[in-house]
Design a protein around this motif. Structure first.
Motif, PDB file in Angstrom:
ATOM      1  N   LEU A  41       0.810  -1.223   0.000  1.00 24.69           N
ATOM      2  CA  LEU A  41       0.000   0.000   0.000  1.00 24.69           C
ATOM      3  C   LEU A  41       0.842   1.271   0.000  1.00 24.69           C
ATOM      4  O   LEU A  41       0.320   2.351  -0.281  1.00 24.69           O
ATOM      5  N   THR A  42       2.136   1.177   0.316  1.00 21.79           N
ATOM      6  CA  THR A  42       2.979   2.377   0.313  1.00 21.79           C
ATOM      7  C   THR A  42       3.258   2.879  -1.099  1.00 21.79           C
ATOM      8  O   THR A  42       3.581   4.053  -1.292  1.00 21.79           O
ATOM      9  N   ALA A  43       3.145   2.006  -2.092  1.00 22.81           N
ATOM     10  CA  ALA A  43       3.483   2.376  -3.474  1.00 22.81           C
ATOM     11  C   ALA A  43       2.516   3.420  -4.022  1.00 22.81           C
ATOM     12  O   ALA A  43       1.327   3.423  -3.704  1.00 22.81           O
ATOM     13  N   THR A  44       3.039   4.315  -4.839  1.00 23.70           N
ATOM     14  CA  THR A  44       2.224   5.345  -5.493  1.00 23.70           C
ATOM     15  C   THR A  44       2.601   5.420  -6.967  1.00 23.70           C
ATOM     16  O   THR A  44       3.762   5.254  -7.324  1.00 23.70           O
ATOM     17  N   SER A  45       1.612   5.649  -7.820  1.00 26.98           N
ATOM     18  CA  SER A  45       1.875   5.849  -9.244  1.00 26.98           C
ATOM     19  C   SER A  45       1.061   7.053  -9.694  1.00 26.98           C
ATOM     20  O   SER A  45      -0.170   6.978  -9.774  1.00 26.98           O
ATOM     21  N   VAL A  46       1.734   8.147  -9.964  1.00 28.54           N
ATOM     22  CA  VAL A  46       1.018   9.406 -10.198  1.00 28.54           C
ATOM     23  C   VAL A  46       0.856   9.757 -11.675  1.00 28.54           C
ATOM     24  O   VAL A  46       0.571  10.885 -12.014  1.00 28.54           O
ATOM     25  N   GLY A  47       1.020   8.756 -12.544  1.00 26.38           N
ATOM     26  CA  GLY A  47       0.877   9.039 -13.974  1.00 26.38           C
ATOM     27  C   GLY A  47      -0.475   9.622 -14.319  1.00 26.38           C
ATOM     28  O   GLY A  47      -0.582  10.619 -15.049  1.00 26.38           O
ATOM     29  N   ILE A  48      -1.542   9.038 -13.810  1.00 21.07           N
ATOM     30  CA  ILE A  48      -2.902   9.525 -14.074  1.00 21.07           C
ATOM     31  C   ILE A  48      -3.108  10.892 -13.432  1.00 21.07           C
ATOM     32  O   ILE A  48      -3.703  11.796 -14.018  1.00 21.07           O
ATOM     33  N   ALA A  69       6.806  14.118  -3.720  1.00 25.84           N
ATOM     34  CA  ALA A  69       6.467  13.083  -2.742  1.00 25.84           C
ATOM     35  C   ALA A  69       6.450  11.700  -3.392  1.00 25.84           C
ATOM     36  O   ALA A  69       6.858  10.713  -2.774  1.00 25.84           O
ATOM     37  N   ALA A  70       6.000  11.623  -4.633  1.00 21.54           N
ATOM     38  CA  ALA A  70       5.960  10.336  -5.328  1.00 21.54           C
ATOM     39  C   ALA A  70       7.367   9.783  -5.552  1.00 21.54           C
ATOM     40  O   ALA A  70       7.592   8.570  -5.461  1.00 21.54           O
ATOM     41  N   ILE A  71       8.312  10.680  -5.833  1.00 16.95           N
ATOM     42  CA  ILE A  71       9.707  10.251  -6.019  1.00 16.95           C
ATOM     43  C   ILE A  71      10.258   9.676  -4.721  1.00 16.95           C
ATOM     44  O   ILE A  71      10.821   8.578  -4.688  1.00 16.95           O
ATOM     45  N   LEU A  72      10.093  10.413  -3.627  1.00 16.60           N
ATOM     46  CA  LEU A  72      10.556   9.935  -2.323  1.00 16.60           C
ATOM     47  C   LEU A  72       9.811   8.674  -1.903  1.00 16.60           C
ATOM     48  O   LEU A  72      10.389   7.785  -1.264  1.00 16.60           O
ATOM     49  N   ASP A  73       8.541   8.618  -2.239  1.00 22.34           N
ATOM     50  CA  ASP A  73       7.712   7.465  -1.903  1.00 22.34           C
ATOM     51  C   ASP A  73       8.308   6.185  -2.482  1.00 22.34           C
ATOM     52  O   ASP A  73       8.395   5.158  -1.802  1.00 22.34           O
TER      53      ASP A  73
END
Length: 435
Positions: A152-159, A181-185
């Motif tokens: 659940l920690t993963a993030t994908s901000v493409g959308i 934040a997505a990069i650090l995530d």
């Protein structure tokens, strides 16, 4: 009648197998592309199409059956592993340290809470709903529950980036915070994954190891990565000046990726994907970075990536479905979405963002994509979770992909959507999730 080509662990690979492999690879690439295009038209990441392609070719139609042909399994697994390394290498190349420095403390706070809260929520889902709050009898039980938090920690901000770009808000306060934040995530998530995989003993194949030994291994790897990374950075920098826009530069970049991946797992017991990601970070923010990334993405997008995602779909088993699994999947999705909204939103509030902007940050960070698939697949390979839990992960990706753009547009509907002046500049390569 057929000429033997290769003997691998007692398995004779013949000409008939090679010809069959050509057919399977061709069908996989064609199906993943067709379903990927359909998913993109529906507003979903193309990786969902690749997963559906694998499910269609495997458990639905039985055209390719995992376990029915050892030679096919070996080759698809090997190609999949190369694919995941190239995806993580590309993610590392995308890492923009300057962007993180520019946004400073808010990015760090948003990221930390955006990791800690999902980690706790996922652990509670794994322990409470899946294990029904049963006492932990072994380290494996703890790892099992903890791994849902790691996913659940993963993030994908493409959308998210596409929506913010359309609304003219990509270069604003919220957009910059989400990107940083997505990069650090990704960095923190991969680090946690490496520690858990090392604790599980899957990295070196030596069995479980102590926490102290795991920490030492990880620290030694990063010492190695810094030392070797500096040398590689200057090597690529020198080659970029000496041989600008030369194909040997991305080739050397891929060599560094593969060596880092080998060293991380073989020498330090750290997941190979961590080595590939760090190799990408080493070569990020250079004049030749975009050129390297373009060549790597082309190979990944055309061949290795689709095989990796399709192979996950091929391995799914519908016979494992049960009311309990469906109930767990629904809880996993709900907690997964809420954890990012609450965690990242609270981080933004702590950094004195307005309530409205904090909510936007939270909703912008809740999208999931290829990284959560990679993490889940690594957990399955390590024996921490069962393959049936890939279904909740796919459901989370689909739900977050649909809900993120809808929620963001609703949150911005009363704002002036006139594009900012800087939005004429092409954003970093987050525009679509490559398959």
């Amino acid at each position: 009648m057929f000429k033997n080509l290769l003997a691998f662990n007692g398995i004779i690979i013949n000409h008939e197998f090679v010809i069959t492999l050509f057919l399977y690879l061709g069908v996989i690439l064609l199906t993943t592309k067709i379903l990927g295009i359909i998913c993109r038209k529906l507003g979903l990441p193309q990786v969902v199409g690749a997963l559906l392609a694998g499910m269609f070719l495997g458990p639905i139609t039985g055209f390719i059956k995992i376990g029915a042909n050892a030679e096919i399994d070996i080759v698809l697994k090997a190609l999949s592993q190369i694919g995941v390394l190239m995806i993580m290498f590309s993610s590392g190349l995308d890492t923009n340290i300057k962007e993180i420095k520019k946004n400073g403390l808010p990015s760090i706070v948003i990221t930390l809470l955006g990791v800690i809260v999902p980690l706790i929520f996922g652990f509670l889902v794994g322990w409470g709903i899946d294990k029904q709050f049963k006492p932990f009898n072994s380290q494996a039980d703890i790892m099992h529950s903890l791994f849902f938090g790691i996913m659940l920690t993963a993030t994908s901000v493409g959308i998210t980036v596409e929506v913010l770009k359309e609304l003219g808000k990509l270069k604003g306060k919220v957009g910059s915070s989400i990107l940083s934040a997505a990069i650090l995530d990704d960095i923190i998530g991969i680090l946690i994954l490496s520690i858990v995989i090392s604790l599980n003993g899957s990295g070196s194949g030596e069995g479980s190891v102590s926490i102290a030994e795991t920490v030492i291994r990880v620290l030694l790897f990063f010492v190695f990565a810094v030392g070797a990374g500096v040398l590689c950075h200057y090597l690529i920098k020198w080659m970029s000046k000496k041989f600008p826009v030369s194909r040997r530069i991305p080739i050397f970049g891929l060599v560094i990726c593969l060596i880092f991946a080998w060293a991380s797992e073989a020498l330090f017991g750290v997941a190979a994907i961590t080595g590939a990601f760090v190799a990408g970070v080493v070569m990020s923010n250079m004049t030749s970075t975009q050129y390297i990334e373009k060549k790597i993405d082309t190979n990944s997008y055309m061949f290795f990536g689709p095989i990796f995602f399709a192979n996950i779909g091929l391995g799914m088993n519908f016979s494992d479905f049960s009311p309990e699994l469906i109930g767990f999947a629904c809880a996993f999705v709900v907690f997964g979405l809420l954890s990012k909204i609450i965690g990242c939103g609270a981080g933004a509030l702590m950094c004195k963002y307005s309530f409205k902007d904090s909510v936007r940050v939270g909703f912008g960070m809740m999208a999931r994509g290829e990284v959560v698939l990679i993490v889940a697949n690594k957990g399955i390979d390590a024996g921490i979770i069962d393959s049936r839990y890939m279904f909740p992960v796919v459901l989370l990706i689909i739900a977050s992909s649909f809900l993120t753009p809808i929620c963001l547009k609703l949150l911005y509907r009363k704002d002036d959507a006139t594009p900012l002046e800087l939005d004429g500049i092409e954003p970093p390569p987050y525009e679509e999730e490559s398959v």
